[in-house]
Enzyme design. Structure first.
Site, PDB file in Angstrom:
ATOM      1  N   ASP A  67       0.803  -1.214   0.000  1.00 34.27           N
ATOM      2  CA  ASP A  67       0.000   0.000   0.000  1.00 34.27           C
ATOM      3  C   ASP A  67       0.840   1.269   0.000  1.00 34.27           C
ATOM      4  O   ASP A  67       2.060   1.225   0.204  1.00 34.27           O
ATOM      5  CB  ASP A  67      -0.958   0.012   1.212  1.00 34.27           C
ATOM      6  CG  ASP A  67      -0.302  -0.553   2.473  1.00 34.27           C
ATOM      7  OD1 ASP A  67       0.929  -0.450   2.602  1.00 34.27           O
ATOM      8  OD2 ASP A  67      -1.021  -1.097   3.327  1.00 34.27           O
ATOM      9  N   ASN A 136      -7.483  -3.254  14.436  1.00 35.62           N
ATOM     10  CA  ASN A 136      -8.868  -3.583  14.073  1.00 35.62           C
ATOM     11  C   ASN A 136      -8.930  -4.762  13.119  1.00 35.62           C
ATOM     12  O   ASN A 136      -9.983  -5.064  12.572  1.00 35.62           O
ATOM     13  CB  ASN A 136      -9.554  -2.353  13.460  1.00 35.62           C
ATOM     14  CG  ASN A 136      -8.838  -1.865  12.205  1.00 35.62           C
ATOM     15  OD1 ASN A 136      -7.859  -2.460  11.767  1.00 35.62           O
ATOM     16  ND2 ASN A 136      -9.324  -0.777  11.635  1.00 35.62           N
ATOM     17  N   HIS A 138      -7.178  -4.998  10.232  1.00 34.32           N
ATOM     18  CA  HIS A 138      -6.929  -4.715   8.811  1.00 34.32           C
ATOM     19  C   HIS A 138      -5.642  -5.393   8.345  1.00 34.32           C
ATOM     20  O   HIS A 138      -4.714  -5.599   9.124  1.00 34.32           O
ATOM     21  CB  HIS A 138      -6.940  -3.208   8.502  1.00 34.32           C
ATOM     22  CG  HIS A 138      -5.765  -2.429   8.983  1.00 34.32           C
ATOM     23  ND1 HIS A 138      -5.875  -1.149   9.488  1.00 34.32           N
ATOM     24  CD2 HIS A 138      -4.445  -2.704   9.031  1.00 34.32           C
ATOM     25  CE1 HIS A 138      -4.684  -0.695   9.808  1.00 34.32           C
ATOM     26  NE2 HIS A 138      -3.795  -1.618   9.550  1.00 34.32           N
ATOM     27  N   GLU A 143      -9.865  -2.258   5.527  1.00 30.26           N
ATOM     28  CA  GLU A 143     -10.441  -1.988   6.841  1.00 30.26           C
ATOM     29  C   GLU A 143     -11.704  -2.815   7.062  1.00 30.26           C
ATOM     30  O   GLU A 143     -12.381  -3.188   6.096  1.00 30.26           O
ATOM     31  CB  GLU A 143     -10.790  -0.498   6.947  1.00 30.26           C
ATOM     32  CG  GLU A 143      -9.612   0.453   6.752  1.00 30.26           C
ATOM     33  CD  GLU A 143      -8.733   0.592   7.987  1.00 30.26           C
ATOM     34  OE1 GLU A 143      -8.667  -0.343   8.818  1.00 30.26           O
ATOM     35  OE2 GLU A 143      -8.093   1.651   8.121  1.00 30.26           O
TER      36      GLU A 143
HETATM   37  C1  F6R Z   1       1.525  -1.598   6.152  1.00 32.71           C
HETATM   38  C2  F6R Z   1       0.198  -2.162   6.239  1.00 32.71           C
HETATM   39  C3  F6R Z   1      -0.575  -2.200   7.507  1.00 32.71           C
HETATM   40  C4  F6R Z   1       0.279  -2.535   8.730  1.00 32.71           C
HETATM   41  C5  F6R Z   1      -0.581  -2.512   9.998  1.00 32.71           C
HETATM   42  C6  F6R Z   1       0.233  -2.778  11.241  1.00 32.71           C
HETATM   43  O1  F6R Z   1       2.043  -1.663   4.834  1.00 32.71           O
HETATM   44  O2  F6R Z   1      -0.296  -2.575   5.244  1.00 32.71           O
HETATM   45  O3  F6R Z   1      -1.611  -3.139   7.373  1.00 32.71           O
HETATM   46  O4  F6R Z   1       0.862  -3.796   8.564  1.00 32.71           O
HETATM   47  O5  F6R Z   1      -1.204  -1.271  10.119  1.00 32.71           O
HETATM   48  O6  F6R Z   1       1.101  -1.710  11.447  1.00 32.71           O
HETATM   49  P1  F6R Z   1       2.244  -1.773  12.569  1.00 32.71           P
HETATM   50  O7  F6R Z   1       3.227  -2.796  12.102  1.00 32.71           O
HETATM   51  O8  F6R Z   1       2.831  -0.388  12.577  1.00 32.71           O
HETATM   52  O9  F6R Z   1       1.581  -2.157  13.843  1.00 32.71           O
END
Ligand code: F6R
Length: 239
Positions: A67, A136, A138, A143
């Site tokens: 992303d 959450n 995702h 989401e």
């Molecule tokens: C990042 C992504 C997100 C993260 C998720 C966890 O490219 O796609 O899904 O993997 O938000 O983020 P952290 O590792 O910062 O807890």
């Protein structure tokens, strides 16, 4: 599902990097699916160490990031392109033309999403997709909601996600509201998925994602359907 629990983050990082390096040793032109955020930082550090020691090369490999924020120029310090440069690409030998990240600054983000999926299809399947998980549930920026989208698309970030990511920005209002993200279909097409979670704050969502019902309200729960899922957890994230 193959689940491994580690006493320390360092041990988890070593094993995760070892899995990626092992793939590149047997398949030097492997296609990697990469994530950003806090979770993979130590894994990338370990991969950089393995590269510096001559134990792995990325020369023939290619990578697709999950992303990118919409509206941030690629050289913005908090763009995922900058993140990848800083944590991985500035230190390894993957050719720049093989490193793919959606262009969040594209004039037409929907068209950019389609271009990204077409590019992925031309390259073939992702061999190994690295994933973190949001509080959450995702994955990428898919989401929770009544429905999920399969293909790469423009997603609106939830308030919870923007709040979690505001730790990297001067204030909450600076966190972009949208991102281009691989959809769950694109993610689930990967041959193998490596889901990583660290820290006690991820324990509850990990329990729901791995052992709760499969539901679009917990996007990571769809991973239960993937035959090649490996989950790497620190003890506190395993709960
Ligand atoms: C990042 C992504 C997100 C993260 C998720 C966890 O490219 O796609 O899904 O993997 O938000 O983020 P952290 O590792 O910062 O807890």
């Amino acid at each position: 599902m193959n689940k491994l629990v580690f006493k320390s983050e360092a041990a988890l990082n070593e094993v995760a990097a070892g899995i990626i390096a092992g793939l590149l040793q047997t398949k030097p032109d492997a296609v990697l699916g990469l994530a950003t955020g806090g979770t993979p930082v130590g894994i990338y550090k370990e991969l950089v160490r393995l590269y510096a020691e001559g134990k792995v090369s990325f020369r023939k490999a290619s990578a697709f990031n999950l992303d990118e924020y919409v509206g941030l120029p690629p050289d913005h310090p908090e763009s995922y392109r900058s993140y990848m440069q800083k944590h991985l690409y500035d230190h390894i030998d993957m050719p720049p033309e093989n490193r793919h990240i959606p262009d969040g600054n594209a004039p037409d983000p929907e068209a950019e999403s389609r271009r990204y999926d077409e590019l992925l299809e031309r390259v073939g399947r992702i061999d190994l997709q690295l994933l973190g998980i949001g509080h959450n549930g995702h994955i990428g920026f898919n989401e929770p909601g009544p429905a999920l989208i399969g293909a790469t698309h423009v997603a609106r970030l939830s308030d919870k996600t923007r709040q979690a990511n505001s730790r990297y920005f001067p204030s909450l209002s600076d966190v972009p509201e949208k991102a281009i993200t691989m959809g769950v279909g694109t993610i689930l097409k990967a041959r193998r998925i490596l889901l990583v979670a660290k820290g006690a704050d991820k324990a509850e969502i990990i329990r729901k994602a791995l052992y709760g019902p499969i539901t679009t309200e917990v996007p990571a729960s769809l991973l239960q359907t993937h035959p090649g899922l490996t989950v790497l957890l620190t003890e506190d994230a395993a709960g």
